[in-house]
Design an enzyme around this catalytic site. Structure first.
Site, PDB file in Angstrom:
ATOM      1  N   ARG A 147      16.017  31.533  -2.321  1.00 10.33           N
ATOM      2  CA  ARG A 147      15.435  31.434  -3.665  1.00 10.33           C
ATOM      3  C   ARG A 147      16.163  30.333  -4.412  1.00 10.33           C
ATOM      4  NH1 ARG A 147      15.712  35.362  -8.958  1.00 10.33           N
ATOM      5  NH2 ARG A 147      17.640  34.218  -9.276  1.00 10.33           N
ATOM      6  N   ASP A 210      11.729  31.972  -8.872  1.00 11.90           N
ATOM      7  CA  ASP A 210      11.455  33.029  -9.859  1.00 11.90           C
ATOM      8  C   ASP A 210      11.230  32.402 -11.236  1.00 11.90           C
ATOM      9  OD1 ASP A 210      11.352  35.320 -11.368  1.00 11.90           O
ATOM     10  OD2 ASP A 210      13.191  36.206 -10.563  1.00 11.90           O
ATOM     11  N   HIS A 212      10.487  34.206 -13.804  1.00  9.32           N
ATOM     12  CA  HIS A 212      11.035  35.235 -14.694  1.00  9.32           C
ATOM     13  C   HIS A 212      10.194  35.397 -15.957  1.00  9.32           C
ATOM     14  CE1 HIS A 212      14.497  37.858 -15.784  1.00  9.32           C
ATOM     15  NE2 HIS A 212      14.588  37.905 -14.468  1.00  9.32           N
ATOM     16  N   GLU A 262       8.959  43.343 -10.397  1.00 11.08           N
ATOM     17  CA  GLU A 262      10.282  43.985 -10.372  1.00 11.08           C
ATOM     18  C   GLU A 262      10.495  44.876 -11.597  1.00 11.08           C
ATOM     19  OE1 GLU A 262      12.891  40.560 -10.166  1.00 11.08           O
ATOM     20  OE2 GLU A 262      13.296  40.685 -12.309  1.00 11.08           O
ATOM     21  N   ARG A 283       6.957  43.449  -5.684  1.00 13.27           N
ATOM     22  CA  ARG A 283       8.380  43.329  -6.028  1.00 13.27           C
ATOM     23  C   ARG A 283       9.003  44.656  -6.452  1.00 13.27           C
ATOM     24  NH1 ARG A 283      12.107  40.511  -4.986  1.00 13.27           N
ATOM     25  NH2 ARG A 283      12.954  40.020  -7.024  1.00 13.27           N
ATOM     26  N   TRP A 402      12.635  37.237 -21.637  1.00 15.64           N
ATOM     27  CA  TRP A 402      13.795  36.763 -20.871  1.00 15.64           C
ATOM     28  C   TRP A 402      13.473  36.807 -19.385  1.00 15.64           C
ATOM     29  CZ3 TRP A 402      17.082  39.155 -17.202  1.00 15.64           C
ATOM     30  CH2 TRP A 402      18.085  38.273 -16.736  1.00 15.64           C
TER      31      TRP A 402
END
Ligand code: CS2
Ligand code: MG
Length: 402
Positions: A147, A210, A212, A262, A283, A402
C-alpha cells in the site's frame, strides 16, 4: 457446557487494546478482540454493563443464537460500539468451540481453501523520493503487495504518513489533533506518484492506495480513471461509504478495483454495493463486523457478486483479530488479500501469537481455536492511556472527513 464469567482486559503495549476473555465451567476460556481505536472505553462499558451479565449461564456452543441475542435481541442495535462488542463475544465463543473440539478455527468454517494468506504491507514516505525508497525496502522484505501513501506537496501532514520518520501508527497520545487537507493538491499528485512507482518497480508488484474517504464521487471517478494505467490492486475508501449509490459514478468511469468498508459494521452497509457490483473488496474486519458468525454471511453474499475479502488489519486491531482473520482467510473461497501492518515488538510481550510471515504470506499453526493467548500480568504493566485519531479540516478551516 456453560459460560461462568467474562472479563475485559484493557492494556496499552505501545497502543491501546481491549480483549474479552470468556470463561466456562469446563476450564476452557476464549478470547475476542474488542478494540475500537480511540473509543476503547465505550466498548468496555457496553460489554461490562450490558453484555457480560447476559452471557453468564449460556451454552457457549450456541454461537448463532448468542449472536442474534446481542444483535436482533437488542432494540438499539448496530453502530460501531455495539458491533465491536458483539464481534468480541462471537470471536471468543468460536475460540472456545475450537478448543472444545481440539481443532483450529479454520476447520470449523470449511477447512483450508489455500495454503497461505496473501498480505499487503504499508509503505509511506514524507515525499515522492522517500516513498519510492520505502517501497523498495518492503519488496526486499518479501512483500508481494504494497500500500503506497506519500506526503503530498503543499499539505503538511497527510493521512498514512509517519511523523518524525518513525513508522506510522493510527492514533496519537492525548486528545484529537487537527490536520489540514487539500483535495486538489492531492488529486494532482497521486497519478505522478504511481507513474514513478511503476517506472521503478515494474508491473509485478501489487499496488494499493487508501483515499481515506476524502473524495466526492466525481473526484473519486477522476482519480480512479487517471490511475487505470498503473493497474492498482485496489483503490480504498475513495468516498465515505454512507451514500452507497455514490459508488455508481466511480464504477461508470473506471475499471480500477474498489475496496470499501473498514468503518462499516453490518451486512446492510454493503447491500447496494454488492447487488449492483459497485465494489470488488470487503474491508469490514471481523472485529468490527460482527465476528465470524456475521462475516461468514457477508463473505458468502459477496461471493455471489464476485466480491472478495480484503480485511482491515491496521495495528489498532489486536493480534487476536489478526489470527482469527488468518483462519477465516484460509477457509473462505472468495478470499482476496489481508492487510498486515506488523505490531510493534512490545505487543508480543503481552499477546502470544501463533502466526508467521514468510515471503509475502501469513500462515498459522494448528493450535485449537484461534490460538492466541494473553499474558495478563504483562498486560497489567501497560495501562490504558488516552489516544485519539486526528480530526481533519480543509485549508479554510471547514471540518472534513479524516
Ligand atoms: C486505515 C487505518 O489501514 C487502513 O486502511 O485506513 O490506518 C485506519 O485509519 C485506522 O485503522 C483507524 O483506526
Ligand atoms: Mg483504510
Amino acid at each position: 457446557m456453560k459460560i461462568t464469567n467474562a472479563k475485559v482486559i484493557v492494556c496499552s503495549p505501545g497502543r491501546n487494546f481491549v480483549t474479552l476473555k470468556i470463561f466456562t465451567d469446563q476450564g476452557i476460556f476464549g478470547l475476542g478482540d474488542a478494540t475500537l481505536n480511540g473509543m476503547e472505553k465505550s466498548v468496555v462499558a457496553y460489554l461490562e454493563n450490558y453484555c457480560i451479565p447476559a452471557l453468564i449461564g449460556r451454552d457457549p456452543g450456541n454461537t448463532e443464537d448468542i449472536w442474534n441475542y446481542f444483535y436482533r435481541g437488542v432494540y438499539w442495535r448496530r453502530g460501531a460500539v455495539s458491533m465491536t462488542a458483539v464481534s468480541a463475544i462471537d470471536m471468543a465463543l468460536w475460540d472456545i468451540k475450537g478448543k472444545v473440539l481440539n481443532t483450529p478455527l479454520y476447520n470449523l468454517i470449511g477447512g483450508k481453501s489455500r495454503k497461505k494468506v496473501l498480505v499487503y504491507c504499508h509503505a509511506n514516505g514524507k515525499d515522492l523520493d522517500d516513498t519510492i525508497e520505502k517501497i523498495g525496502k518492503e519488496i526486499e522484505t518479501g512483500f508481494k503487495a504494497v500500500r503506497v501513501q506519500s506526503g503530498v506537496p503543499g499539505i503538511s501532514h497527510t493521512y498514512g504518513v509517519a511523523r518524525d520518520n518513525k513508522f506510522y501508527e493510527p492514533a496519537h497520545k492525548g486528545l484529537a489533533q487537527e490536520e489540514y487537507w487539500d483535495t486538489s493538491k492531492y488529486l494532482n499528485f497521486v497519478p505522478t506518484l504511481f507513474s514513478r512507482v511503476r517506472e521503478n518497480y515494474g508491473d509485478d508488484i501489487h499496488l494499493l492506495h487508501d483515499v481515506h474517504h476524502r473524495c466526492t464521487p466525481n473526484e473519486a471517478a477522476r482519480l480512479a480513471k487517471e490511475l487505470e494505467p498503473y493497474h492498482l490492486f485496489w483503490l480504498e475508501d475513495p468516498v465515505s461509504g454512507e451514500l452507497q449509490e455514490g459508488l455508481r459514478l466511480i464504477r461508470q468511469h473506471s475499471t480500477t478495483p474498489i475496496a470499501i468498508g473498514e468503518v462499516f459494521n453490518s451486512i446492510y452497509d454493503y447491500s447496494t454495493l454488492f447487488t449492483e457490483q459497485l465494489i470488488d473488496y470487503i474491508r469490514m474486519p471481523l472485529v468490527h463486523g460482527g465476528g465470524i458468525t456475521h462475516m461468514l454471511k457477508v463473505a458468502a453474499m459477496g461471493s455471489v457478486y464476485h466480491i472478495n475479502t480484503g480485511f482491515h488489519g491496521a495495528t489498532d486491531l489486536s493480534p487476536v483479530n489478526l489470527a482469527a482473520s488468518i483462519h477465516f482467510n484460509l477457509a473462505v473461497n472468495n478470499f482476496g488479500i489481508q492487510e498486515y501492518m506488523p505490531h510493534q515488538s512490545i505487543v508480543n510481550e503481552v499477546f502470544k501469537t501463533n502466526y508467521s510471515f514468510n515471503d509475502g504470506y501469513l500462515t498459522i499453526d494448528d493450535s485449537p481455536g484461534i490460538g492466541v493467548d494473553i499474558d495478563e500480568k504483562k498486560a497489567g504493566l501497560y495501562p490504558y492511556s488516552v489516544a485519539r485519531l486526528p480530526v481533519n479540516r480543509k485549508t479554510d478551516g471547514t471540518l472534513f472527513n479524516w
